[in-house]
Design an enzyme around this catalytic site. Structure first.
Site, PDB file in Angstrom:
ATOM      1  N   ASP A   1     -24.511  73.934  36.560  1.00  0.00           N
ATOM      2  CA  ASP A   1     -24.588  75.400  36.411  1.00  0.00           C
ATOM      3  C   ASP A   1     -24.538  75.735  34.917  1.00  0.00           C
ATOM      4  O   ASP A   1     -24.154  74.903  34.089  1.00  0.00           O
ATOM      5  CB  ASP A   1     -23.428  76.103  37.134  1.00  0.00           C
ATOM      6  CG  ASP A   1     -23.549  77.625  37.058  1.00  0.00           C
ATOM      7  OD1 ASP A   1     -24.658  78.157  37.279  1.00  0.00           O
ATOM      8  OD2 ASP A   1     -22.546  78.308  36.733  1.00  0.00           O
TER       9      ASP A   1
ATOM     10  N   CYS B   1     -26.969  76.845  40.472  1.00  0.00           N
ATOM     11  CA  CYS B   1     -27.291  77.996  39.625  1.00  0.00           C
ATOM     12  C   CYS B   1     -28.613  78.571  40.129  1.00  0.00           C
ATOM     13  O   CYS B   1     -29.662  77.919  40.010  1.00  0.00           O
ATOM     14  CB  CYS B   1     -27.438  77.522  38.173  1.00  0.00           C
ATOM     15  SG  CYS B   1     -27.977  78.798  37.028  1.00  0.00           S
TER      16      CYS B   1
ATOM     17  N   CYS C   1     -26.038  84.764  42.715  1.00  0.00           N
ATOM     18  CA  CYS C   1     -25.676  84.073  41.473  1.00  0.00           C
ATOM     19  C   CYS C   1     -24.314  83.471  41.765  1.00  0.00           C
ATOM     20  O   CYS C   1     -23.418  84.162  42.275  1.00  0.00           O
ATOM     21  CB  CYS C   1     -25.582  85.088  40.325  1.00  0.00           C
ATOM     22  SG  CYS C   1     -24.748  84.435  38.856  1.00  0.00           S
TER      23      CYS C   1
HETATM   24  N1  DGL Z   1     -24.494  80.939  37.969  1.00  0.00           N
HETATM   25  C1  DGL Z   1     -25.819  81.301  37.487  1.00  0.00           C
HETATM   26  C2  DGL Z   1     -26.684  81.717  38.692  1.00  0.00           C
HETATM   27  O1  DGL Z   1     -26.360  81.341  39.809  1.00  0.00           O
HETATM   28  C3  DGL Z   1     -25.641  82.321  36.391  1.00  0.00           C
HETATM   29  C4  DGL Z   1     -26.706  82.324  35.358  1.00  0.00           C
HETATM   30  C5  DGL Z   1     -26.313  82.880  34.000  1.00  0.00           C
HETATM   31  O2  DGL Z   1     -26.471  84.078  33.743  1.00  0.00           O
HETATM   32  O3  DGL Z   1     -25.915  82.076  33.164  1.00  0.00           O
HETATM   33  O4  DGL Z   1     -27.677  82.363  38.554  1.00  0.00           O
END
Ligand code: DGL
Length: 252
Positions: free
Chosen positions: A6, A69, A179
């Site tokens: 992630d 992610c 997210c």
């Molecule tokens: N955890 C990421 C997702 O699922 C976040 C992305 C970010 O803005 O860094 O999209």
């Protein structure tokens, strides 16, 4: 070992689900802290970050990669699957899960602006034919709050209200947390908006990981699992932050 990727701490919410489902597996968690949040990066930059991390985890011995992610998935998964033959499982916004619950209720899908702008995400929504009952809300600042360790309080509540109250929440029943960082806020969101039920892709993705490991004959069936942590290519030796966050997830 399974490599879990992630941009930051969000993927811990999926790692938590994975360690519950696969307690004998070893995991290496990679947080790209040098580049988080991805919301303000271009798709080309994100693709480069993700490929670097994936190759790093492979070098460390990952038998499978999990993109924990949604943003990485929507930018990079087709490219990675075309280029590499090792198994990659990738989370995506759980809009299908929400759509399958009840086909008369409106869905509010929250994700990063990068995910919401991606053709892959748009095609997913189109394939479900739910365009007339879904609204998208970008919550990039929630990633920043999470990275700062701010999980409650006036500032984050104010942000959520400001962003979500622009929709008539009474008309909506499900809120997709598209997210992985957002899962840290599921209780807060359900407390602030009583008629919204949050849905994320963590359980479905963990099930998919297990299915593929079984299918490929890669499942570890003995011993107990260990988790190691990396931040943008460096091993994490002070595990305090990660232990605290994993305990927080376990307590919920
Ligand atoms: N955890 C990421 C997702 O699922 C976040 C992305 C970010 O803005 O860094 O999209």
């Amino acid at each position: 070992m399974i490599g879990v990727f992630d941009s930051g701490i969000g993927g811990l919410t999926l790692l938590h689900e994975l360690t519950k489902k696969l307690p004998k597996e070893n995991f290496a968690y990679y947080a790209d802290v040098a580049n988080v949040p991805y919301s303000y990066k271009t798709p080309e930059q994100i693709l480069g970050f993700v490929e670097n991390a994936v190759l790093f985890l492979r070098k460390k011995g990952a038998k499978m990669i999990v993109l924990a992610c949604n943003t990485a998935t929507n930018v990079a998964i087709e490219y990675l699957r075309e280029k590499y033959s090792f198994p990659i499982v990738a989370i995506q916004p759980a809009v299908k899960v929400a759509a399958d619950f009840d086909d008369s209720k409106r869905i509010l899908a929250a994700a990063t602006p990068v995910t919401l702008a991606a053709n892959r995400y748009k095609n997913l929504v189109a394939s479900l034919a739910i365009e007339d009952r879904i609204s998208n809300v970008a919550l990039p600042k929630l990633v920043e709050f999470a990275e700062k360790g701010v999980f409650d309080g006036e500032e984050v509540e104010g942000y959520l209200k400001e962003q979500i109250e622009t929709y008539n929440t009474q008309d909506y029943h499900y809120m997709v947390l598209g997210c992985t960082h957002f899962t840290f806020y599921e209780d807060l969101i359900e407390k602030l908006f009583e008629n919204l039920k949050t849905v994320d892709g963590n359980e479905g993705t963990a099930n998919q990981v297990k299915r593929i490991l079984e299918k490929e004959g890669l499942l570890k069936t003995e011993g107990s699992g260990l988790v190691s942590f990396y931040e943008s290519g460096e091993v994490v030796t002070n595990l305090g932050k990660y232990v605290k966050l994993m305990l927080r997830l376990r307590a919920n």
